[in-house]
Design an enzyme around this catalytic site. Structure first.
Site, PDB file in Angstrom:
ATOM      1  N   ASP A 154       6.552  -2.278  -7.444  1.00 51.01           N
ATOM      2  CA  ASP A 154       7.691  -3.058  -6.990  1.00 51.01           C
ATOM      3  C   ASP A 154       7.636  -3.104  -5.456  1.00 51.01           C
ATOM      4  OD1 ASP A 154       9.994  -4.527  -6.845  1.00 51.01           O
ATOM      5  OD2 ASP A 154      11.125  -3.271  -8.218  1.00 51.01           O
TER       6      ASP A 154
HETATM    7  C1  BGC Z   1      12.829  -6.066  -7.412  1.00 48.72           C
HETATM    8  C2  BGC Z   1      11.865  -6.665  -8.403  1.00 48.72           C
HETATM    9  C3  BGC Z   1      11.266  -7.926  -7.866  1.00 48.72           C
HETATM   10  C4  BGC Z   1      10.651  -7.652  -6.513  1.00 48.72           C
HETATM   11  C5  BGC Z   1       9.996  -8.861  -5.909  1.00 48.72           C
HETATM   12  C6  BGC Z   1      12.282  -6.005  -6.008  1.00 48.72           C
HETATM   13  O1  BGC Z   1      13.272  -5.682  -5.097  1.00 48.72           O
HETATM   14  O2  BGC Z   1      13.176  -4.772  -7.854  1.00 48.72           O
HETATM   15  O3  BGC Z   1      12.530  -6.910  -9.627  1.00 48.72           O
HETATM   16  O4  BGC Z   1      10.323  -8.441  -8.771  1.00 48.72           O
HETATM   17  O5  BGC Z   1      11.663  -7.209  -5.632  1.00 48.72           O
HETATM   18  O6  BGC Z   1      10.908  -9.812  -5.527  1.00 48.72           O
END
Ligand code: BGC
Length: 776
Positions: free
Chosen positions: A300
């Site tokens: 993530d």
């Molecule tokens: C979130 C994810 C997301 C990623 C990219 C993160 O802050 O937890 O769900 O896919 O950002 O945008």
């Protein structure tokens, strides 16, 4: 979450320049693609061949996933993107869209980097791309797997025309804590339903061929257990027994993997003392060895860097830990890019580990067909034709209508007649930008109608619609600011509260019926939007109480991204329709349901508690050694509370219709069966009302005696049936040994002989029951 639009200067300069001509692009494409055409070479050989040509720096470069800057959830924003792509220091770009921008970026890689390896382009395509469907929690309330799969197909069709080939979806985190804002992004509390939806989403996104130009590679997230954050506070620690993990929380991720998901995203959270993004047990033992996952593991957003704050070491150390645990690609943080070489020199990681990660990235690109045609997913014509097409929008309207859950409908207050005067009141009545809900980064907010606009368009002159705002979203201005960020502002009315309410009451007095559009704004759920008080905000509640005093019939149209605590509303408001955040066509879809063109059929996939203190409250709990005696809500020395009973306000699976359904007793095809055989449970469901309607018939089982304790009920099947007035249908469920399996104390997946109860009904509480035996 709607993300902040940040375009760093360098990136902006690069992508906002005039697009080059289509003719020129085609010429370049041809020249470049021939360099690495893998069509008749099997993937392994192709990738091995390519790996052999790569320098260490180029291999590490493939593991780097910087942002293109359109949407970010953290403070880190990458710089020097163009330079890094040319230097082979980038494997993919996240958050960059539209064919011309993506094409230009891809050209940097395939024209100007030494090995001309194409980039992969990912983004959060969660519940639609530009045509937005209801938030995932709402989608799950349709209990319609085909419909859910179709929404993912549409999302993939639109996004893949617009330059993307990778979706950070589906989000399959089970959550039993509505304080957690991201409960809105998942499919609720149930393991079985969550697993079904996970598979449907993967099929919809990936289609039958990952290399087709209209499919996206799915990315299952957030692996793992992210929805079990302590106290419902986002990013918080998870500590959980293996028994609970295997039986309740892991199956949806596994279902997505089994459905062929091409990638998986590690979660931010700590799991039993080791954060997911550095957890070799999770990423290698469970994912690779036990489940046989062969795809790409990405972190993530800056999850590797966050391991420093988790307390696992400095950037070099945590990057090495993460690679060794099984992470292949580093989203945004550049820990891999900046430290792996040194770690290799110091013997902290091996070249095999870097090769393994690089292979996974290259294989993903191979499967997507990017080596054959790096521009496969940029199609201006298709983008123009398909994005927000009539067909897509009409599906969005249909799905939204099916996602709404009718929570209460005293004396058939709903549906309303299409005549007379309606007062549409509330801070959420005329807020189009809130309709798409969390994670709608590509929403076309300018053209998304509010409820007021949708109602006017659908009803035309048949109904006289009056409107007044009635209250602010939140009494506290700074809370309101936090709750309406990122282009989802709800302007504050600076007049005294009394004046705003009086205006609304005067409007209500002129109407035959009042529709109160209240609840949460879209940014009150989603990422980093946890709450500890789940009531409708107090100013809005005061407005509702005053509207009720007018004596007019009041319908509460409730916007929410999570289960709220609605005890007062349930006691006082005649009709409550929960509409979540319904997407691009929500304004029209709400009108369809409120005025009876569509009969509501949504059923809750997360329990609505009576108060926050009951949380976590879910239907598939254990019995305890001191369960409540049936019919009582308190008894001393039993597992209960002094101040509230153990029951939810609205149970899992609950939702009303404008018609009514009756269930016959269950008939079983046999009383007992053994391995290799099955039993069929049948109920006859009858539409006993005056309107055609749909009912979600739900099957639950209970393992009465186990080698370990078993839940009081577990969903094992469901069927959505449509019935005309007075029509009956026999609904059959076949139950085989596999349906009765669970992970025992040794984590073996077994069915244990003995007595089982079977329950069938329209929600987890109101059921018929029967009993059978599984023989040795
Ligand atoms: C979130 C994810 C997301 C990623 C990219 C993160 O802050 O937890 O769900 O896919 O950002 O945008």
């Amino acid at each position: 979450m709607m993300k902040k639009i940040i375009i760093p200067t360098l990136v902006a300069a690069l992508f906002l320049a005039e697009p080059i001509t289509v003719q020129a692009q085609r010429k370049t494409t041809k020249k470049l693609t021939s360099l690495s055409k893998p069509v008749d070479q099997p993937m392994d050989a192709f990738v091995s061949d390519l790996l052999a040509k790569m320098t260490l720096e180029e291999k590490i470069g493939q593991l780097n996933l910087p942002t293109g800057g359109e949407a970010t959830t953290g403070s880190a924003v990458n710089t020097d993107l163009e330079k890094k792509i040319r230097a082979g220091e980038v494997g993919g770009v996240f958050s960059l869209t539209t064919p011309d921008r993506v094409r230009k970026t891809q050209e940097l890689a395939v024209n100007h980097s030494r090995l001309k390896i194409p980039l992969i382009f990912g983004q959060d395509v969660i519940h639609g791309y530009k045509t937005l469907f209801p938030i995932p929690l709402g989608l799950s309330a349709t209990w319609d797997m085909q419909l859910i799969e179709r929404t993912a197909r549409v999302a993939a069709t639109e996004a893949s025309a617009d330059g993307l080939n990778w979706a950070f979806s589906p989000m399959v985190d089970i959550s039993r804590d509505p304080r957690w804002g991201r409960i809105s992004e998942g499919s609720g509390e149930d393991t079985y339903l969550g697993a079904e939806i996970a598979a449907a989403m993967v099929k919809g996104l990936q289609g039958n061929d990952l290399g087709a130009p209209n499919t996206l590679m799915a990315c299952v997230k957030h692996f793992a257990l992210y929805g079990a954050a302590e106290a419902g506070r986002d990013y918080n620690t998870t500590d959980m027994s293996l028994h609970r993990m295997y039986n309740e929380y892991l199956p949806p991720y596994k279902a997505a993997v089994d459905a062929g998901a091409g990638s998986i995203m590690t979660s931010f959270n700590d799991i039993n003392g080791l954060p997911a993004s550095a957890n070799p047990w999770l990423l290698t033992d469970v994912l690779r060895k036990q489940w046989g996952f062969k795809g790409l593991v990405v972190t993530d957003y800056t999850a590797i860097n966050e391991l420093i704050d988790h307390g696992l070491g400095d950037l070099q150390q945590v990057s090495a830990l993460s690679l060794k645990a099984g992470v292949d690609m580093d989203m945004v943080g550049e820990g891999f890019l900046t430290t792996l070489k040194q770690s290799l020199e110091e013997g902290k990681v091996s070249e095999e580990e870097i090769d393994r990660a690089c292979r996974m990235v290259l294989e993903a690109k191979y499967k997507l067909g990017l080596f054959e045609d790096p521009f496969r997913y940029c199609n201006e014509e298709r983008a123009k034709k398909e994005i927000l097409s009539e067909d897509h929008r009409s599906l969005a309207r249909q799905v939204a209508g099916e996602s709404f859950v009718l929570l209460k409908n005293e004396k058939n207050t709903l549906p309303l007649q299409k005549t007379g005067t309606v007062a549409l009141i509330g801070p959420l009545a005329n807020t189009g930008s809130n309709m798409p809900g969390t994670w709608s980064v590509n929403a076309d907010l300018e053209h998304t109608q509010s409820l007021l606009e949708g109602m006017k368009e659908v009803l035309g002159s048949q109904v006289n619609i009056l409107h007044s705002v009635g209250s602010n979203l939140l009494d506290d201005a700074s809370y309101q600011e936090r709750a309406t960020m990122f282009g989802r502002e709800i302007p504050r009315d600076s007049r005294p509260e009394e004046e705003i309410i009086q205006e609304a009451l005067a409007t209500a007095q002129q109407a035959d019926v009042v529709i109160a559009a209240l609840g949460e704004s879209s940014e009150m759920s989603g990422e980093s939007s946890s709450r500890t008080d789940l009531d409708i905000p107090s100013g809005q509640q005061r407005l509702l109480a005053e509207l009720l005093k007018t004596g007019k019939p009041v319908v509460l149209v409730l916007f929410t991204g999570r289960p709220l605590t609605l005890i007062w509303e349930e006691e006082n408001v005649p009709a409550i329709l929960n509409v979540w955040f319904g997407g691009t066509e929500a304004g029209k879809a709400i009108t369809d349901v409120v005025f009876g063109d569509v009969n509501p059929s949504g059923k809750l996939t997360a329990t609505f508690p009576k108060n926050v203190g009951q949380i976590p409250l879910y239907y598939s709990h254990k019995n305890t050694g001191r369960p409540l005696v049936e019919g009582k809500w308190f008894e001393k020395f039993r597992s209960n509370y002094l101040d509230v009973d153990n029951e939810p306000l609205y149970p899992f699976g609950y939702g009303l219709s404008y018609t009514s359904f009756s269930y016959s007793d269950i008939s079983l095809s046999k009383d007992s069966f053994a391995a290799g055989d099955s039993v069929t449970a049948t109920v006859t469901v009858t539409n006993t009302g005056n309107l055609e309607g749909k009912e979600v018939v739900q099957l639950y089982t209970q393992d009465l005696v186990g080698s370990v304790t078993r839940p009081v009920k577990e969903l094992k099947g469901f069927q959505k049936v449509s019935l005309k007035p007075n029509e009956s249908k026999a609904v059959e469920f076949k139950i085989g040994v596999d349906d009765l399996k669970f992970y025992n104390a040794n984590l073996d997946y077994v069915a244990e002989p003995g007595a089982f109860k079977v329950y069938i009904g329209g929600n987890a509480r109101d059921v018929k029951e029967a009993q059978f035996t599984l023989n040795e």
